[in-house]
Design an enzyme around this catalytic site. Structure first.
Site, PDB file in Angstrom:
ATOM      1  N   GLY A  59      15.978   1.193  -3.612  1.00 34.78           N
ATOM      2  CA  GLY A  59      14.677   1.760  -3.264  1.00 34.78           C
ATOM      3  C   GLY A  59      14.443   1.800  -1.761  1.00 34.78           C
ATOM      4  N   SER A 164       1.720  -7.288  -3.346  1.00 33.92           N
ATOM      5  CA  SER A 164       1.096  -6.063  -2.853  1.00 33.92           C
ATOM      6  C   SER A 164      -0.387  -6.299  -2.613  1.00 33.92           C
ATOM      7  CB  SER A 164       1.283  -4.996  -3.934  1.00 33.92           C
ATOM      8  OG  SER A 164       0.313  -3.988  -3.834  1.00 33.92           O
ATOM      9  N   GLU A 166      -2.440  -4.642  -3.859  1.00 32.26           N
ATOM     10  CA  GLU A 166      -3.051  -4.399  -5.178  1.00 32.26           C
ATOM     11  C   GLU A 166      -3.508  -5.687  -5.851  1.00 32.26           C
ATOM     12  OE1 GLU A 166      -3.595  -1.637  -7.516  1.00 32.26           O
ATOM     13  OE2 GLU A 166      -3.717  -0.627  -5.595  1.00 32.26           O
ATOM     14  N   TYR A 188      -0.252  -3.006 -12.572  1.00 30.47           N
ATOM     15  CA  TYR A 188       0.681  -3.292 -11.473  1.00 30.47           C
ATOM     16  C   TYR A 188       0.182  -4.491 -10.657  1.00 30.47           C
ATOM     17  CZ  TYR A 188       3.118  -2.700  -7.023  1.00 30.47           C
ATOM     18  OH  TYR A 188       3.850  -2.918  -5.888  1.00 30.47           O
ATOM     19  N   LYS A 192       1.865  -8.326 -10.247  1.00 32.01           N
ATOM     20  CA  LYS A 192       2.187  -8.881  -8.922  1.00 32.01           C
ATOM     21  C   LYS A 192       1.397 -10.166  -8.662  1.00 32.01           C
ATOM     22  CE  LYS A 192       5.168  -5.969  -7.144  1.00 32.01           C
ATOM     23  NZ  LYS A 192       6.543  -6.417  -6.829  1.00 32.01           N
TER      24      LYS A 192
HETATM   25  P1  GDP Z   1      -1.054   3.301  -3.229  1.00 34.27           P
HETATM   26  O1  GDP Z   1      -2.126   2.836  -2.263  1.00 34.27           O
HETATM   27  O2  GDP Z   1       0.060   2.311  -3.384  1.00 34.27           O
HETATM   28  O3  GDP Z   1      -1.611   3.745  -4.550  1.00 34.27           O
HETATM   29  O4  GDP Z   1      -0.341   4.550  -2.488  1.00 34.27           O
HETATM   30  P2  GDP Z   1      -0.508   6.138  -2.624  1.00 34.27           P
HETATM   31  O5  GDP Z   1       0.247   6.712  -1.491  1.00 34.27           O
HETATM   32  O6  GDP Z   1      -0.139   6.617  -3.979  1.00 34.27           O
HETATM   33  O7  GDP Z   1      -2.076   6.396  -2.441  1.00 34.27           O
HETATM   34  C1  GDP Z   1      -2.718   6.079  -1.247  1.00 34.27           C
HETATM   35  C2  GDP Z   1      -4.155   6.585  -1.271  1.00 34.27           C
HETATM   36  O8  GDP Z   1      -4.172   8.001  -1.165  1.00 34.27           O
HETATM   37  C3  GDP Z   1      -4.933   6.242  -2.542  1.00 34.27           C
HETATM   38  O9  GDP Z   1      -6.218   5.803  -2.152  1.00 34.27           O
HETATM   39  C4  GDP Z   1      -5.035   7.561  -3.268  1.00 34.27           C
HETATM   40  O10 GDP Z   1      -6.204   7.687  -4.064  1.00 34.27           O
HETATM   41  C5  GDP Z   1      -5.132   8.518  -2.091  1.00 34.27           C
HETATM   42  N1  GDP Z   1      -4.767   9.898  -2.434  1.00 34.27           N
HETATM   43  C6  GDP Z   1      -5.540  10.991  -2.232  1.00 34.27           C
HETATM   44  N2  GDP Z   1      -4.914  12.098  -2.673  1.00 34.27           N
HETATM   45  C7  GDP Z   1      -3.725  11.693  -3.161  1.00 34.27           C
HETATM   46  C8  GDP Z   1      -2.624  12.390  -3.770  1.00 34.27           C
HETATM   47  O11 GDP Z   1      -2.634  13.599  -3.935  1.00 34.27           O
HETATM   48  N3  GDP Z   1      -1.556  11.630  -4.158  1.00 34.27           N
HETATM   49  C9  GDP Z   1      -1.526  10.265  -3.969  1.00 34.27           C
HETATM   50  N4  GDP Z   1      -0.431   9.571  -4.341  1.00 34.27           N
HETATM   51  N5  GDP Z   1      -2.548   9.601  -3.411  1.00 34.27           N
HETATM   52  C10 GDP Z   1      -3.621  10.290  -3.011  1.00 34.27           C
END
Ligand code: GDP
Length: 360
Positions: A59, A164, A166, A188, A192
Site C-alpha cells: 500500500g 487513525s 477516525e 473502521y 482502530k
Molecule cells: P478520510 O478523511 O480518510 O475519509 O479521507 P477522504 O480523502 O476519503 O475524505 C476526506 C474529506 O473529503 C472527507 O471529509 C470527505 O467528506 C470529503 N470529500 C468531499 N468530497 C469528496 C469526494 O468526492 N470523495 C472523497 N473521498 N471525499 C470527499
C-alpha cells in the site's frame, strides 16, 4: 525460473530446514509461504541486519516505509494475503492471513523480525459501512495476534500499530491530542480504537515496546484515486490536458489535516526507535478545506476550479466530522519528528505526478 527449479527449491527447503514452509519465486522475488502454526524453528532467513516485518507493504504507507527502511540498511519482509502475488522491490514476501491468528503467529515465528509495522487495513472509511465485519476483524484479530505472538515468541520485538484520527469520531476538542477522548463513529474507527487499546494494554501488562501512531490524513502520488486529494489532483491534471471536463465532489467545506505520507512513515520509524513507546499523533497541525485543496491543485495548472467542479450529493457523508486537526507536539518534542513537505508542496507534487502519468 522454470517450475522445476522452484519445485527443487521447495524440496531443498523442506529437506534441509524441515520447517514445513514452501518457497517460491515471483518476478525475481523470493516468496515464503507459511502454511499454518506448524513452524517451530526460528530464524529461517540468515540474519544480516535489523529485520522489519511490514503488513500492508504493497500500500501507500507500506511502500514508502519499505523504501525508507531499506535505505537505512534494514532487511524488509512483507506480509501479503495468500494468493496476492504482489512484489515490492527489495522486499521478501511472506504469505499469511491476517484474519487468522495462527497464521499471524506462524509468520512471526518464521520471520523472527526485530520490529513489526502493522499497517494493513481496509482504509477507505465509507467502505467500512459496506463491509463492517471484515473491517473490524482485520484491525482487531491481527493486532491481538501480533501482540500475543510477541509475548510468546520474543518480547524484545518492537511493535508499531497504525491507528487513525477516525478513533476520535466527531472530536470534542480541537486540536486533537493523545488525550482526546476516543469515541469512534465508523466500523473502521472502532476497529482502530480497539487495536489502540490492545496495544496499550499489552505495553502496560507485558512491558512491550509497542506503540500506536494516531495518523491523520496522509497523502502522496501513491494514494488511491477514491481519496479526495488524489481525486482532485488527478482531475486537475486530466482537465488541464483536455482529457476530462468536470469533477464531481461532496462537501467542499469539509476540512482535514493532511500530511505527506513520506513524512508520516518517518514518524513511525522514530516511534519504534524511541526509548518511549506509547501513542503519538502524527499530523501537520493545520486544517485545510476541500476548497483550499481545489485552489492549490487547479491553480497549479492555471485553471479556476469553479469552472469544472460539480457538487454531487452521492459523495456527501452526513455523519462525519466536518473538520479535524491534529496536534503533533508530542511527536515533535519526544521523537524529534518534523515534516519536510507542507500542504502546498504536497498538492504540487501530486498534480505533477498525475500530469506525468497521464502524459505517458
Ligand atoms: P478520510 O478523511 O480518510 O475519509 O479521507 P477522504 O480523502 O476519503 O475524505 C476526506 C474529506 O473529503 C472527507 O471529509 C470527505 O467528506 C470529503 N470529500 C468531499 N468530497 C469528496 C469526494 O468526492 N470523495 C472523497 N473521498 N471525499 C470527499
Amino acid at each position: 525460473p522454470a517450475a522445476d527449479d522452484v519445485a527443487a527449491g521447495v524440496a531443498r527447503a523442506e529437506d534441509v530446514l524441515g520447517l514445513g514452509l514452501r518457497l517460491g519465486v515471483h518476478r525475481g522475488h523470493l516468496r515464503i509461504i507459511v502454511d499454518g502454526p506448524t513452524v517451530r524453528r526460528p530464524g529461517i532467513l540468515r540474519r544480516m541486519a535489523a529485520r522489519a516485518l511490514i503488513t500492508g507493504v504493497g500500500g501507500q504507507d507500506g511502500s514508502y516505509l519499505a523504501e525508507h527502511l531499506l535505505a537505512r540498511g534494514v532487511e524488509v519482509v512483507g506480509i501479503e494475503r495468500p494468493g496476492a502475488a504482489s512484489a515490492v522491490d527489495g522486499v521478501t514476501m511472506v504469505e499469511a492471513d491476517l484474519s487468522d491468528a495462527s497464521s499471524v503467529i506462524g509468520a512471526v515465528e518464521a520471520v523472527r523480525p526485530d520490529r513489526i509495522f502493522h499497517l494493513a487495513a481496509a482504509s477507505f472509511v465509507p467502505d467500512s459501512w459496506l463491509h463492517p465485519t471484515p473491517t473490524v476483524s482485520m484491525a482487531t484479530v491481527s493486532t491481538s495476534a501480533f501482540l500475543d505472538a510477541i509475548v510468546n515468541v520474543d518480547r524484545s520485538i518492537r511493535f508499531f500499530q497504525a491507528a487513525s484520527a477516525e478513533v476520535f469520531g466527531r472530536p470534542t476538542e480541537t486540536p486533537q491530542t493523545e488525550n482526546t477522548p476516543i469515541a469512534p463513529i465508523t466500523p473502521y474507527g472502532a476497529g482502530k480504537a480497539l487495536a489502540l487499546f490492545l496495544t496499550r494494554m499489552y505495553r502496560e501488562r507485558f512491558d512491550l515496546h509497542a506503540s500506536t501512531g494516531i495518523l491523520f490524513n496522509h497523502e502522496s502520488p501513491r494514494r488511491p484515486e477514491q481519496f479526495v486529494t488524489r481525486k482532485v489532483t488527478r482531475a486537475a491534471a486530466a482537465i488541464s490536458l483536455g482529457l476530462e471536463s468536470e469533477l464531481r465532489l461532496g462537501n467542499l467545506d469539509a476540512a482535514r489535516d493532511w500530511s505527506f505520507a513520506g513524512d508520516t512513515v518517518r514518524g513511525m520509524v522514530l516511534m519504534v526507535e524511541s526509548d518511549k513507546p506509547g501513542e503519538y499523533v502524527l499530523a501537520s497541525g493545520e486544517t485545510h478545506s476541500i476548497r483550499q485543496l481545489l485552489d492549490l491543485a487547479f491553480g497549479h495548472v492555471g485553471l479556476d476550479w469553479g469552472d469544472y467542479v460539480v457538487v454531487d450529493e452521492q459523495f456527501n457523508r452526513p455523519h462525519e466530522a466536518v473538520s479535524i486537526c491534529g496536534d503533533p507536539t508530542k511527536a515533535e518534542r519526544e521523537l524529534g519528528w518534523h515534516r519536510e513537505v507542507d500542504f502546498a508542496g504536497l498538492v504540487a507534487m501530486m498534480v505533477d505526478a498525475d500530469l506525468a502519468s497521464l502524459q505517458l
